[in-house]
Structures are given as structure tokens and as C-alpha cells.
Design an enzyme around this catalytic site. Structure first.
Site, PDB file in Angstrom:
ATOM      1  N   CYS A  94      62.560  56.895  63.212  1.00 16.99           N
ATOM      2  CA  CYS A  94      63.099  57.225  64.226  1.00 16.99           C
ATOM      3  C   CYS A  94      64.246  57.592  64.428  1.00 16.99           C
ATOM      4  O   CYS A  94      65.728  57.474  63.349  1.00 16.99           O
ATOM      5  CB  CYS A  94      64.074  55.297  65.066  1.00 16.99           C
ATOM      6  N   HIS A  96      67.019  58.848  66.604  1.00 17.67           N
ATOM      7  CA  HIS A  96      68.229  57.821  67.445  1.00 17.67           C
ATOM      8  C   HIS A  96      68.414  57.036  66.745  1.00 17.67           C
ATOM      9  O   HIS A  96      69.669  56.552  65.912  1.00 17.67           O
ATOM     10  CB  HIS A  96      68.142  57.925  68.755  1.00 17.67           C
ATOM     11  N   HIS A 228      54.227  56.098  71.963  1.00 18.80           N
ATOM     12  CA  HIS A 228      54.880  57.338  72.749  1.00 18.80           C
ATOM     13  C   HIS A 228      54.643  57.775  73.447  1.00 18.80           C
ATOM     14  O   HIS A 228      53.963  58.692  73.416  1.00 18.80           O
ATOM     15  CB  HIS A 228      56.076  57.740  72.111  1.00 18.80           C
ATOM     16  N   CYS A 258      65.354  60.901  72.385  1.00 14.87           N
ATOM     17  CA  CYS A 258      64.311  60.588  71.317  1.00 14.87           C
ATOM     18  C   CYS A 258      64.222  61.914  70.042  1.00 14.87           C
ATOM     19  O   CYS A 258      63.351  62.418  70.430  1.00 14.87           O
ATOM     20  CB  CYS A 258      62.872  60.353  72.039  1.00 14.87           C
ATOM     21  N   THR A 260      62.282  61.210  67.289  1.00 15.70           N
ATOM     22  CA  THR A 260      61.236  61.679  67.216  1.00 15.70           C
ATOM     23  C   THR A 260      60.436  62.590  68.247  1.00 15.70           C
ATOM     24  O   THR A 260      59.950  63.461  67.496  1.00 15.70           O
ATOM     25  CB  THR A 260      60.194  60.803  66.648  1.00 15.70           C
TER      26      THR A 260
END
Ligand code: PYC
Length: 336
Positions: A94, A96, A228, A258, A260
Site C-alpha cells: 500500500c 499511501h 484494483h 493510490c 501502488t
């Protein structure tokens, strides 16, 4: 099989990165053994799902919160190991959350300004912390697996997108290629349809795309689930290069650009010859927050660097009262 975990108090630090919340568990997490970070992720998924749900789901949390469980790293060059999770299960990585974790450890005085490494389920990532609110991190190798993949989406017809890895699997679709007849709730404050006023419509579209990929058996490498979905379009602010809308695995949208997902986007831009090492890509989120992205090439690897800011919002102790019927959270409807 689900194991119970000891204790009824869990200490957390909450922050947000460009609007997207991270809840770092600093005390009270279950011990996940001394295997690899990927093994610990499996143990967490299979044995401590109720802990995950208790920390991030309602009534203590919400569908939007991403949790970060810190543990001893496996790689001795790292200051901490971290497993990220959300309202429906563990994430691989992740972005963020990595920025939020950096600022959280700085807030706790556990790291200072400078370079540090975190051990994640997909390998170590290196951060650069400014000692205040700004973190940049070098992500894992990111790449595009397939370009122009068609999928038949209920109510939308054929949608074409790219499959890319940025620490999670993404399906990236140019929002300008979506059918114009799709329902639009309203326009954002810049008069653009691809904005906050259109959240319900964008969520509906991206969820349909996710379901269609699953139905069609379209996956990432090694049958990795594409969980996602990223739409991208023109920026709201001309200083930026693009705006995105990212639907996360539990059907919440990412308030940040985001990390990733931006890495996956950089991989596509690089492979299309639209971004080279040293160029800066300013990725705007659907709420207008911005990550700055760049890349470097290391042999056959493309390493993205993502920079953003996070702010601490709370220091708290979660109480898991044994008489509370919802002490382990209200299970997400998407999980059942
Ligand atoms: O920033 O990589 C990210 C992320 C994944 C899910 C929510 N945020």
C-alpha cells in the site's frame, strides 16, 4: 481455522495521506511468527481475520480505512515489517499506507529525517522522510503485464484496459473511452464529469469491470486476482498530468492518488515511451490530492518513486469489550 488473539486493547495511530486514512497498529497485534513477510500475511489472512475486522471495520472504523500492522522485519536492513489490510482482507502493498507509516513512525520518534526501509509482503521498500509530513518511497519493481485487454462488462459493453503490477494488481482504463451514455450523477466543481460529484457512477462502473474480469477469468501473473480498478482522465488542475479514480478490493474508492496504482500507471507510461527516468508525473486523485511519481531503471526492473504527504489525525486505544456483540466489527457485505 480462526485463532483468537490475546487482549482487548489495541493502540493505534491514525493518519491520512492525501485524504486516504491509515490506521497503524502499534500495540496489541497478534504475533504472526518469524516466517517470511509473505508467510506472515497468509497467517494473518487465515488465522486473524477477526482482528483485521475489529481494527478497520465499522463500528470502530469504516470501509475506507487501511490498517497497517507493524512487526519485526525479516530483512535486517529494515526498521519495521508491515502488513497492510483493509475492510475485506490483506493487501499486498500500500503506497499511501507506506507514506502514512513513515509519518506515524516519525511522530512516535521511532525514525528521524532520512532514509529507512520497511519490509512488506512483496519485499522491502525504501523511504525518504523529511522529518515532518513528507515521505517519498521507492516501490517494488512495477510492470505492465498486458496492453489493450478487452472485457465484456454488463451494461457497458466491451471495455479495453491494461493489466499492470504496482505492488497490487490493477486494470487501468482511460475514462475517455467509457460509453458516454453511462449514468452521470453530477459534475465536479470544475464542471468536469470525472470528479467527486460522480462517485456513485464511477464506483458502479469500476465494480462492474472488476466483476467482469473475474467472470472472464482475466488475472494478473500467477493467477493473481485483479482487485484494483483504475480509471484515469484529464487533471482538474492543469499543473498535474492526470486524475484517477481507483476502486479498492472492498468497493471503497481511494481518496489518495493510490501509491501502488500510480506505480502501475508509471509502468504503462514507461512501456508506451511516454515517461523516462528523471521525468516527474503529477498524479491527482479524484478529490484533488497529488502524488509526484518518477522512475528509475535497475537492470530489467522499473522502480517507481512516489512522493506524498500525510498528517496524523488521532492517537487512540481501541477497546474490544467482550460484552459488545460487534467487538469484532460489522462484517463487510462484500465478504459474505
Ligand atoms: O496507495 O497503494 C495505495 C493503496 C492501495 C489501496 C489503498 N491505497
Amino acid at each position: 481455522m480462526s485463532e483468537s488473539f490475546e487482549g482487548n486493547r489495541v493502540r493505534v495511530i491514525d493518519s491520512h495521506t492525501g485524504g486516504e486514512p491509515t490506521r497503524v497498529v502499534i500495540e496489541g497485534a497478534p504475533y504472526l511468527g518469524d516466517g517470511s513477510m509473505a508467510d506472515r500475511r497468509i497467517r494473518f489472512r487465515d488465522s486473524y481475520d477477526s482482528f483485521r475486522s475489529a481494527v478497520v471495520n465499522e463500528p470502530r472504523g469504516s470501509d475506507v480505512i487501511v490498517g497497517a500492522l507493524i512487526c519485526e522485519p525479516v530483512d535486517p536492513t529494515c526498521v519495521a515489517g508491515v502488513l497492510f489490510f483493509n475492510n475485506v482482507g490483506p493487501l499486498w502493498m500500500c503506497g499511501h499506507g507506506t507514506i502514512g507509516l513513515g509519518v506515524t513512525l516519525g511522530h512516535l520518534g521511532r525514525i528521524g529525517k532520512g532514509t529507512h526501509r520497511f519490509d512488506t509482503a512483496v519485499g522491502p521498500v525504501t523511504i525518504e522522510y523529511d522529518g515532518a509530513n513528507c515521505v517519498s518511497f521507492e516501490n517494488v519493481n512495477s510492470y505492465r503485464l498486458a496492453k489493450n485487454v478487452s472485457v465484456d462488462v454488463e451494461g457497458l459493453g466491451t471495455i479495453v484496459g491494461d493489466i499492470a503490477w504496482g505492488g497490487n494488481w490493477f486494470f487501468l482504463v482511460d475514462s475517455e473511452t467509457l460509453p458516454t451514455s453511462r449514468p452521470r450523477v453530477s459534475e465536479d466543481r470544475h464542471g468536469k464529469p470525472f470528479g467527486l460529484g460522480d462517485i456513485e457512477g464511477l464506483t458502479d462502473i469500476t465494480w462492474r469491470i472488476r466483476q467482469a474480469l473475474e467472470r472472464s477469468g482475466i488475472t494478473g501473473a500467477d493467477h493473481g486476482e485483479i482487485d484494483h480498478i483504475e480509471l484515469f482522465g484529464p487533471p482538474g488542475d492543469p499543473k498535474n498530468h492526470s486524475r484517477n479514480f481507483v476502486l479498492c478490493p472492498g468497493r471503497a474508492y481511494d481518496r489518495s492518488p493510490c501509491g501502488t496504482g500510480t506505480s502501475a500507471k508509471l509502468a504503462c507510461l514507461f512501456e508506451d515511451g511516454k515517461l523516462k527516468p528523471g521525468d516527474v508525473w503529477r498524479q491527482e486523485s479524484i478529490i484533488g490530492s497529488v502524488f509526484e511519481g518518477s522512475i528509475r531503471i535497475d537492470g530489467d526492473k522499473m522502480i517507481p518513486r512516489i512522493m506524498g504527504t500525510a498528517h496524523i489525525t488521532a492517537e487512540a486505544t481501541l477497546i474490544l469489550d467482550s460484552s459488545d456483540p460487534f467487538r469484532l466489527g460489522i462484517r463487510s457485505q462484500h465478504r459474505q
